[in-house]
Enzyme design. Sequence first.
Site, PDB file in Angstrom:
ATOM      1  N   GLU A 117     -59.593  81.557  52.562  1.00 55.63           N
ATOM      2  CA  GLU A 117     -60.156  81.229  53.847  1.00 55.63           C
ATOM      3  C   GLU A 117     -60.608  82.514  54.602  1.00 55.63           C
ATOM      4  OE1 GLU A 117     -57.575  79.171  57.221  1.00 55.63           O
ATOM      5  OE2 GLU A 117     -58.463  77.462  56.221  1.00 55.63           O
ATOM      6  N   HIS A 141     -46.097  80.657  29.734  1.00 52.64           N
ATOM      7  CA  HIS A 141     -45.965  79.803  28.861  1.00 52.64           C
ATOM      8  C   HIS A 141     -47.028  78.795  29.065  1.00 52.64           C
ATOM      9  CE1 HIS A 141     -42.165  81.132  26.893  1.00 52.64           C
ATOM     10  NE2 HIS A 141     -41.972  81.418  28.082  1.00 52.64           N
ATOM     11  N   LYS A 151     -63.999  67.999  57.895  1.00 48.84           N
ATOM     12  CA  LYS A 151     -63.103  67.275  58.840  1.00 48.84           C
ATOM     13  C   LYS A 151     -64.028  66.437  59.674  1.00 48.84           C
ATOM     14  CE  LYS A 151     -59.988  71.068  59.981  1.00 48.84           C
ATOM     15  NZ  LYS A 151     -59.775  72.032  60.970  1.00 48.84           N
TER      16      LYS A 151
END
Length: 550
Positions: free
Chosen positions: A353, A384, A512
């Site tokens: 950000e 793994h 938004k």
Amino acid sequence: MSQLTHSDSWAELIKHFEEIKDLHMRDLFAQDKSRFEKYSLKLNDILYDFSKNRITDKTLKLLLQLAKDAGLSEWIEKYFAGDRINHTENRPVLHTALRIQENTPVYVDDIDIIPEIRTERERVKHLAEKIRTRKWLGVTNQAITDVVNIGIGGSHLGPLMVTEALRAHALHDLNIHFVSNIDENHINDTLEYLNPETTFFIIASKTFTTQDTMVNAETARQWYINKIGSSEKIERHFSAVTSNVKLATEFGIAEDNIFKMWDWVGGRYSLWSAIGLSIVIAIGSEHFDDLLAGAYEADLHFKNAPLEENIPVMMALLGIWYNNFFKAQSMAVLPYDQRLHRFPAYLQQADMESNGKYVDREGHDVDYTTGPVIFGEIGIAAQHAFFQLLHQGTKLVPADILAPVYSFRCIARHHRALMSNVFAQTEALMKGKTEDDVYKELKLEGLDDEGIKKLMPYKVFPGNRPTSTFLFDTLDPKTLGTIIALYEHKIFVQGIIWNINSFDQWGVELGKQLAKNILNELNDAEKINSHDSSTNGLINYYKQRRPKKQ
Ligand code: F6P
């Protein structure tokens, strides 16, 4: 062409990259026995080993010149002094003021902010200690057993990461929960087993307008009212941390329970402020003080250490070396301490950000790449899962490894096995495995030459994959504070060299805005045709398929 790519130091680095790009770290280590001593730094109990990187003395010299040309030292002064370096929001960037240990004044608009920081911290500690010592009583005069932090982004990830990391210091009979997702399952699953009479909510939102947080906060309030049968003594169960006191008051939070933050603290840098209320409740004020003190140690180091001995500067320069010259797109963060399991997620916000930007400080498009894709996982789990790609994939993924020398409740058998993996992986990534090694190994296993020839390509590891390792004594509050602050400063240094503003976040706004409009469109059954065909199609499919009540 930008100033950066036009500079002599950039041109020198491009030239140097051509000289060095095929050198193998295996050979560099063989040629120079002092590589570890030369390319490692210490800050208190933290050792930073960056010798397993594709660098020579000349690389560092040129990268340091790049930092000097960017005026890094002057920028560091401006950063700590409270200059308005967040120019698009016209704000200073002063999370560092939150952890100053002395009474040195720091001014914003000619007002010393230190007294206000201290007052707010005392208020936070006072509330936290009352909850911790079971003196804060709920509606039926019972002590609080569960605290729910409702927030998202910086109002969530920092507190969550730190409370998880420092659980060894937390009270066992006080549970801290974190709700961030607007998906009702998150809050439903959290509240399902809680008792409203003994639950305390923190609505953590700098702006107090973030949709996710406000929707969750409203659901929490309704839950309380429904369960208790009224809003009686609700003030004993709700608090807020925000710079928008007006909205928090309108929401119904008692003034005494509102803790202030300031616009000069960015959300992703805010765990040191009252946003850390959940942390203080979990680990207590003394440990929180240690966390701040640890961060302050990193601040002093960053401010005062010469650039070539400066850990955040080295971290940043190595990142730039891989990002801009080796064209690496990503960077892995691999903590081996289980309690740091939220650290990669926290760093994703802090770094991406901050530095995921293509416009420079003068408003021009950059002609170089900026922030990398940060990803990560607990190292052992990652071994793994995605280590295959780190070892034999076609992409260069520099990695940071973080590991403790010892653990709180150490079981030697576990810890040595853990650390053997840390050392083995960084060695394997660096050295790789040559055809020669593979031949000898397969011969010993009894394979004939024909069989060896067939398997050979798959068994070779190219190596030369860079890692930097942080070894710290143990994950205590002070050390954690230092580590977090080192990463914060690394992000700052990269932003300066890339000439971008690391402290705004305009890129999160568009989604938004669109969501607000779309929310209105979801309120009825009308067919939508105001978007592109994909968005229309998805919305209309959703509307058609959703059960009546939703
Ligand atoms: O949408 C991104 C963001 O603005 C982050 O920068 C911030 O940390 C998060 O949302 C939460 O914001 P607030 O604390 O204002 O609710």
